[in-house]
Motif scaffolding. Structure first.
Motif, short mmCIF file in Angstrom:
data_model
loop_
_atom_site.label_atom_id
_atom_site.label_comp_id
_atom_site.label_asym_id
_atom_site.label_seq_id
_atom_site.Cartn_x
_atom_site.Cartn_y
_atom_site.Cartn_z
N GLU A 5 5.24 12.94 1.16
CA GLU A 5 5.76 12.84 2.37
C GLU A 5 5.05 13.71 3.31
O GLU A 5 5.14 15.03 3.19
N ASN A 6 4.33 13.18 4.11
CA ASN A 6 3.57 13.91 5.29
C ASN A 6 4.00 13.44 6.53
O ASN A 6 4.78 12.62 6.74
N LEU A 7 3.42 14.03 7.56
CA LEU A 7 3.52 13.80 8.83
C LEU A 7 3.33 12.26 9.02
O LEU A 7 4.22 11.65 9.82
N GLY A 31 13.28 9.47 1.88
CA GLY A 31 14.11 10.28 3.12
C GLY A 31 15.43 9.62 3.35
O GLY A 31 16.50 9.92 3.56
N TYR A 32 15.13 8.25 4.00
CA TYR A 32 16.17 7.48 4.42
C TYR A 32 16.99 6.81 3.26
O TYR A 32 18.24 6.62 3.27
N ASN A 33 16.41 6.44 2.20
CA ASN A 33 17.28 6.08 0.87
C ASN A 33 18.24 7.41 0.33
O ASN A 33 19.22 7.19 0.06
N ARG A 34 17.65 8.64 0.51
CA ARG A 34 18.53 9.62 0.13
C ARG A 34 19.84 9.72 1.17
O ARG A 34 21.00 10.11 0.71
N GLN A 35 19.67 9.37 2.39
CA GLN A 35 20.66 9.50 3.36
C GLN A 35 21.58 8.38 3.13
O GLN A 35 22.62 8.59 3.06
N MET A 80 5.50 6.80 10.34
CA MET A 80 5.75 5.32 10.07
C MET A 80 7.15 4.83 9.86
O MET A 80 7.80 3.98 10.43
N SER A 81 7.88 5.57 9.09
CA SER A 81 9.27 5.23 8.70
C SER A 81 10.27 5.67 9.74
O SER A 81 11.20 5.36 9.87
N SER A 117 0.79 -1.47 -0.21
CA SER A 117 0.06 -0.08 0.09
C SER A 117 0.65 1.17 -0.01
O SER A 117 0.64 2.27 -0.58
N GLU A 118 1.70 1.32 0.79
CA GLU A 118 2.85 2.66 0.81
C GLU A 118 3.96 2.24 1.53
O GLU A 118 4.35 1.30 2.17
N ILE A 119 4.91 3.29 1.08
CA ILE A 119 6.48 3.07 1.60
C ILE A 119 6.55 4.51 2.56
O ILE A 119 8.06 4.32 3.07
#
Length: 271
Positions: free
Chosen positions: A158-160, A92-96, A165-166, A85-87
Motif C-alpha cells: 500500500e503506497n501512494l 483498504g476498500y475491502n476493509r471498509q 489508482m484505487s 498485475s496489481e490490485i
C-alpha cells in the motif's frame, strides 16, 4: 462458503479450487446479480469472496450486491482478488466493506492470473497464459493454507501509487472505460439467447420481440471467452492472435455481429 463473481473465468477457476480445498460450498454471484436477487444467503461463519479486479478494486456490481444482501451466520470474511498485475489499494476498500457488513476483516490476497482486459492491456498467448496459471499455483496454495488455518492474509502493498489508482483513478476509469454503448441487432440474430443467458450484467435483452444488445467492453470480452460458438471462437482467436501481440493502444473498438432467422431468412447485423 466461497462466493465468487467471474467475467472470463479466472475467478471461477480460483473459487472452485478454494472451495474444493476447504470442502466448502460454492456460491455463484453472477446468477444473483443477473437476477437482482438480494435475498439473504446462509453462508455459515466464514466467507471467502473471490472476484476479479476492476479498476483496482472489486467490481462495483459485487460491492453493491453485498451492500444489499444479508450474509446470514457470517462472522469473518476473506477477499481473494485475481488480476493481471496489481490490485492497488483494494484492501483498504475491502476493509471498509467488511466493516459495513459488521464482519471481521481477514485480509485481501492477490493472485496473478492471465490478463484479459484487452481494451487496455495485451492479452497473453495460449502457452503464456498456461504458464501464468501454473505460476499462480504457489500463491493459491499459500492462500489455501492460510484459510485452512483461519489466519489473516498478510497486508498487501500500500503506497501512494496504490491509493491513487484505487482512489481517484477508479471513478475516472469507470466513467471512460467501463461504459455501455448501445447498438441494436437486426433480424439477422438467430435469437438463441446464449449471450443474454451468459451476460452477468443483463446488458443483453429483448425489446418488442427484437433482440437489443447493449455491450460494454468488459462484457464483450467476457462473452467472447464464454460462448462456445463459431463466431465467438473466431473472435477469441482474433483477440489472442492480433490484440495480444499488438502494442498497447489507447483505445480499441470491437464490433460484434450475430444472425437471426425470421421467416426462413437470415440477415447480418452491423454495429
Amino acid at each position: 462458503m466461497v462466493l465468487y463473481f467471474t467475467g472470463t473465468g479466472n475467478s471461477r477457476y480460483l473459487a472452485r479450487r478454494i472451495a474444493e480445498g476447504l470442502e466448502m460450498p460454492l456460491y455463484d454471484l453472477n446468477a444473483c446479480i443477473k437476477a437482482g436477487d438480494t435475498a439473504p444467503v446462509q453462508t455459515g461463519r466464514d466467507v471467502v469472496l473471490v472476484t476479479p479486479t476492476y479498476a483496482w478494486r472489486i467490481p462495483r456490481v459485487v460491492s453493491e450486491w453485498l451492500g444489499k444482501t444479508a450474509l446470514t451466520g457470517a462472522e469473518r470474511i476473506w477477499f481473494v482478488m485475481d488480476c493481471g498485475s496489481e490490485i492497488g489499494n483494494a484492501a483498504g476498500y475491502n476493509r471498509q466493506l467488511a466493516a459495513q457488513k459488521q464482519l471481521q476483516y481477514m485480509g485481501t490476497a492477490q493472485i496473478i492470473m492471465p490478463e484479459n482486459y484487452i481494451a487496455m492491456f495485451n492479452a497473453p498467448q495460449k502457452e503464456q497464459a498456461r504458464s501464468i496459471v501454473e505460476q499462480a499455483e504457489p500463491a493459491l496454495q499459500k492462500v489455501l493454507a492460510q484459510l485452512k488455518a483461519g489466519q489473516e492474509f498478510p497486508p498487501p502493498r500500500e503506497n501512494l501509487y496504490d491509493r491513487f489508482m484505487s482512489g481517484p483513478v477508479n471513478p475516472v476509469f469507470y466513467r471512460f472505460f467501463v461504459k455501455a454503448d448501445a447498438f441494436r441487432a437486426t433480424d439477422a440474430c438467430i435469437g438463441c439467447g446464449r449471450c443474454a443467458e451468459l451476460c452477468p450484467l443483463n446488458n443483453v435483452r429483448l425489446e418488442n420481440g427484437n433482440r437489443v444488445d447493449v455491450y460494454n467492453t468488459e462484457v464483450i470480452i467476457a462473452l467472447a471467452f464464454r460462448i462456445r460458438s463459431q463466431g465467438a471462437t473466431r473472435l477469441r482467436e482474433y483477440i489472442l492472435r492480433t490484440l495480444g501481440a499488438a502494442n498497447k493502444r489507447p483505445a480499441i473498438n470491437i464490433l460484434m455481429a450475430c444472425t437471426r432467422k425470421t421467416d426462413g431468412r437470415s440477415r447480418q447485423i452491423s454495429n
